[in-house]
Design a protein around this motif. Structure first.
Motif, PDB file in Angstrom:
ATOM      1  N   VAL A   1      42.485  25.878  43.999  1.00  0.00           N
ATOM      2  CA  VAL A   1      42.031  27.265  44.065  1.00  0.00           C
ATOM      3  C   VAL A   1      42.964  28.143  43.239  1.00  0.00           C
ATOM      4  O   VAL A   1      44.192  28.034  43.332  1.00  0.00           O
ATOM      5  N   ALA A   2      42.382  29.003  42.422  1.00  0.00           N
ATOM      6  CA  ALA A   2      43.155  30.025  41.715  1.00  0.00           C
ATOM      7  C   ALA A   2      42.901  31.366  42.393  1.00  0.00           C
ATOM      8  O   ALA A   2      41.747  31.774  42.574  1.00  0.00           O
ATOM      9  N   LEU A   3      43.979  32.030  42.773  1.00  0.00           N
ATOM     10  CA  LEU A   3      43.897  33.351  43.400  1.00  0.00           C
ATOM     11  C   LEU A   3      44.433  34.352  42.385  1.00  0.00           C
ATOM     12  O   LEU A   3      45.622  34.331  42.051  1.00  0.00           O
ATOM     13  N   VAL A   4      43.560  35.188  41.855  1.00  0.00           N
ATOM     14  CA  VAL A   4      43.945  36.079  40.762  1.00  0.00           C
ATOM     15  C   VAL A   4      43.759  37.533  41.163  1.00  0.00           C
ATOM     16  O   VAL A   4      42.957  37.870  42.034  1.00  0.00           O
ATOM     17  N   GLY A   5      44.520  38.388  40.489  1.00  0.00           N
ATOM     18  CA  GLY A   5      44.433  39.816  40.745  1.00  0.00           C
ATOM     19  C   GLY A   5      45.541  40.538  40.012  1.00  0.00           C
ATOM     20  O   GLY A   5      46.545  39.928  39.621  1.00  0.00           O
ATOM     21  N   HIS A   6      45.380  41.824  39.824  1.00  0.00           N
ATOM     22  CA  HIS A   6      46.408  42.616  39.160  1.00  0.00           C
ATOM     23  C   HIS A   6      47.602  42.800  40.093  1.00  0.00           C
ATOM     24  O   HIS A   6      47.532  42.469  41.295  1.00  0.00           O
ATOM     25  N   ASN A   7      48.700  43.343  39.564  1.00  0.00           N
ATOM     26  CA  ASN A   7      49.869  43.631  40.399  1.00  0.00           C
ATOM     27  C   ASN A   7      49.473  44.605  41.511  1.00  0.00           C
ATOM     28  O   ASN A   7      48.844  45.633  41.250  1.00  0.00           O
ATOM     29  N   GLY A   8      49.821  44.245  42.746  1.00  0.00           N
ATOM     30  CA  GLY A   8      49.481  45.092  43.879  1.00  0.00           C
ATOM     31  C   GLY A   8      48.132  44.777  44.502  1.00  0.00           C
ATOM     32  O   GLY A   8      47.698  45.475  45.422  1.00  0.00           O
TER      33      GLY A   8
ATOM     34  N   ILE B   1      37.714  30.003  41.914  1.00  0.00           N
ATOM     35  CA  ILE B   1      38.470  31.190  41.511  1.00  0.00           C
ATOM     36  C   ILE B   1      38.166  32.313  42.498  1.00  0.00           C
ATOM     37  O   ILE B   1      36.996  32.651  42.736  1.00  0.00           O
ATOM     38  N   ILE B   2      39.230  32.868  43.079  1.00  0.00           N
ATOM     39  CA  ILE B   2      39.093  34.003  43.997  1.00  0.00           C
ATOM     40  C   ILE B   2      39.762  35.204  43.327  1.00  0.00           C
ATOM     41  O   ILE B   2      40.963  35.165  43.022  1.00  0.00           O
ATOM     42  N   VAL B   3      38.994  36.246  43.093  1.00  0.00           N
ATOM     43  CA  VAL B   3      39.521  37.464  42.477  1.00  0.00           C
ATOM     44  C   VAL B   3      39.777  38.492  43.566  1.00  0.00           C
ATOM     45  O   VAL B   3      38.865  38.841  44.330  1.00  0.00           O
ATOM     46  N   MET B   4      41.036  38.966  43.653  1.00  0.00           N
ATOM     47  CA  MET B   4      41.398  39.982  44.636  1.00  0.00           C
ATOM     48  C   MET B   4      41.561  41.339  43.973  1.00  0.00           C
ATOM     49  O   MET B   4      41.993  41.438  42.822  1.00  0.00           O
TER      50      MET B   4
ATOM     51  N   GLU C   1      41.476  43.015  48.956  1.00  0.00           N
ATOM     52  CA  GLU C   1      40.209  42.433  49.386  1.00  0.00           C
ATOM     53  C   GLU C   1      39.705  41.432  48.347  1.00  0.00           C
ATOM     54  O   GLU C   1      40.114  41.474  47.183  1.00  0.00           O
ATOM     55  N   ILE C   2      38.805  40.556  48.773  1.00  0.00           N
ATOM     56  CA  ILE C   2      38.203  39.599  47.855  1.00  0.00           C
ATOM     57  C   ILE C   2      37.039  40.277  47.126  1.00  0.00           C
ATOM     58  O   ILE C   2      36.099  40.765  47.753  1.00  0.00           O
ATOM     59  N   LEU C   3      37.136  40.280  45.798  1.00  0.00           N
ATOM     60  CA  LEU C   3      36.092  40.877  44.972  1.00  0.00           C
ATOM     61  C   LEU C   3      35.071  39.828  44.538  1.00  0.00           C
ATOM     62  O   LEU C   3      33.859  40.078  44.562  1.00  0.00           O
ATOM     63  N   LEU C   4      35.559  38.645  44.145  1.00  0.00           N
ATOM     64  CA  LEU C   4      34.708  37.556  43.687  1.00  0.00           C
ATOM     65  C   LEU C   4      35.262  36.239  44.211  1.00  0.00           C
ATOM     66  O   LEU C   4      36.479  36.082  44.349  1.00  0.00           O
TER      67      LEU C   4
ATOM     68  N   GLU D   1      31.781  39.996  34.047  1.00  0.00           N
ATOM     69  CA  GLU D   1      32.759  40.634  33.153  1.00  0.00           C
ATOM     70  C   GLU D   1      33.130  42.035  33.614  1.00  0.00           C
ATOM     71  O   GLU D   1      34.310  42.425  33.611  1.00  0.00           O
ATOM     72  N   GLU D   2      32.131  42.810  34.019  1.00  0.00           N
ATOM     73  CA  GLU D   2      32.382  44.187  34.420  1.00  0.00           C
ATOM     74  C   GLU D   2      33.292  44.267  35.634  1.00  0.00           C
ATOM     75  O   GLU D   2      34.257  45.050  35.671  1.00  0.00           O
ATOM     76  N   LYS D   3      33.021  43.432  36.641  1.00  0.00           N
ATOM     77  CA  LYS D   3      33.834  43.442  37.860  1.00  0.00           C
ATOM     78  C   LYS D   3      35.256  42.973  37.577  1.00  0.00           C
ATOM     79  O   LYS D   3      36.216  43.507  38.146  1.00  0.00           O
ATOM     80  N   ILE D   4      35.398  41.967  36.729  1.00  0.00           N
ATOM     81  CA  ILE D   4      36.727  41.446  36.405  1.00  0.00           C
ATOM     82  C   ILE D   4      37.556  42.510  35.694  1.00  0.00           C
ATOM     83  O   ILE D   4      38.727  42.725  36.015  1.00  0.00           O
ATOM     84  N   ARG D   5      36.938  43.202  34.753  1.00  0.00           N
ATOM     85  CA  ARG D   5      37.672  44.258  34.027  1.00  0.00           C
ATOM     86  C   ARG D   5      37.983  45.432  34.964  1.00  0.00           C
ATOM     87  O   ARG D   5      39.044  46.054  34.861  1.00  0.00           O
ATOM     88  N   LYS D   6      37.072  45.714  35.862  1.00  0.00           N
ATOM     89  CA  LYS D   6      37.299  46.800  36.830  1.00  0.00           C
ATOM     90  C   LYS D   6      38.488  46.482  37.728  1.00  0.00           C
ATOM     91  O   LYS D   6      39.189  47.387  38.194  1.00  0.00           O
TER      92      LYS D   6
END
Length: 277
Positions: free
Chosen positions: A37-44, A212-215, A219-222, A232-237
């Motif tokens: 599992v990859a857990l991804v997200g920006h700082n914070g 892939i889990i996008v935070m 919260e979990i976004l994807l 693409e839009e959600k990832i860039r957001k």
């Protein structure tokens, strides 16, 4: 079988102050045994807080965290949890405790109270797994960043955990060192069937995972397979970039070329471009 479960977990820093930060908000997720599992997200975004929650470095304000059937809320279970789940942190220098490499790798098994013969076997096995056996009698300060991180991984491997969590473990490395570490982790997952939770903001690394889990904002976004990269839009957001091949495809589409979304490898991009000829 689920080996990790977070259920309705909330966690805040600076609790009860004007600067309270809600790092994780009502988070629920499970990880199956053997999953990558990859857990991804920006700082914070809360992803590194998840790593701390998993091995009991911090406890949830509400909700529950369970690893291999043991709850982090129960102090009697913490030793067992840390024997099952190992964490490799961002800076390998912060995890070095000895002046000789093999002694550093032996630190974990020694704390488990294992016999010397078993410790020797585990140290040798762990160093061979990460390709550092020939350096076993050397000193950590002579190693490159990638080599140090491989020794840090060996130190976790030596306790023979079921789950390995990598908390931004490649972020301080150059591309060569990053590639060294990722190859080791991928092989351990595929060959040793080790459950891997890789916390990263490098989307090219995330693309190697099964899931892939996008935070975003605690919260979990994807949550899904490589189809996540079609969003693409959600990832860039969420303050993230797409994997490089997907970025190239997106730029080419903006110029009028009709390429599919969600291309995550150079080979996929090359195949699609060849079809356009």
């Amino acid at each position: 079988m689920d080996i990790v479960e977070l259920k309705n977990v909330c966690f805040s820093y600076n609790k009860g102050t004007d600067e309270q930060i809600d790092a994780v908000k009502n988070l629920s997720l499970t990880v199956r045994e053997g999953e990558f599992v990859a857990l991804v997200g920006h700082n914070g975004s809360g992803k590194s807080t998840v790593a701390k929650l998993l091995n009991g470095l911090v406890l949830p304000d509400s909700g529950s965290v369970t690893v291999d059937g043991k709850s982090t809320d129960d102090k009697k279970d913490l030793f067992g949890i840390r024997s099952v789940l190992g964490v490799v942190f961002q800076n390998p220098d912060n995890q070095m405790v000895a002046t000789i490499i093999e002694d550093d790798v032996a630190f974990g098994p020694e704390n488990l109270g294992l016999k010397s013969g078993e410790i020797r076997q585990r140290v040798d096995w762990a160093l061979k797994c990460v390709g550092m056996y020939d350096h076993r009698e050397g000193t950590p300060h002579r190693l490159s960043g990638g080599q140090k991180q491989r020794v840090a991984i060996a130190g976790v491997l030596a306790i023979k955990p079921k789950v390995m969590v990598l908390d931004e473990a490649t972020s301080m490395l150059d591309p060569i060192g990053r590639d060294e570490v990722i190859k080791v982790i991928t092989r351990l997952n595929k060959e040793e069937k080790m459950t891997v939770i890789m916390i990263t903001h490098f989307m090219n690394e995330a693309a190697l995972a099964d899931r892939i889990i996008v935070m975003n904002d605690g919260e979990i976004l994807l949550d899904g397979g490589q189809e996540v990269f079609k969003e693409e839009e959600k990832i860039r957001k969420a303050g993230l970039r797409l994997p490089m091949p997907a970025e190239v495809a997106s730029a080419l589409n903006a110029k009028g070329l009709d390429l599919p979304r969600g291309l995550v490898t150079i080979q996929q991009l090359a195949d699609e471009l060849c079809r356009k000829e």
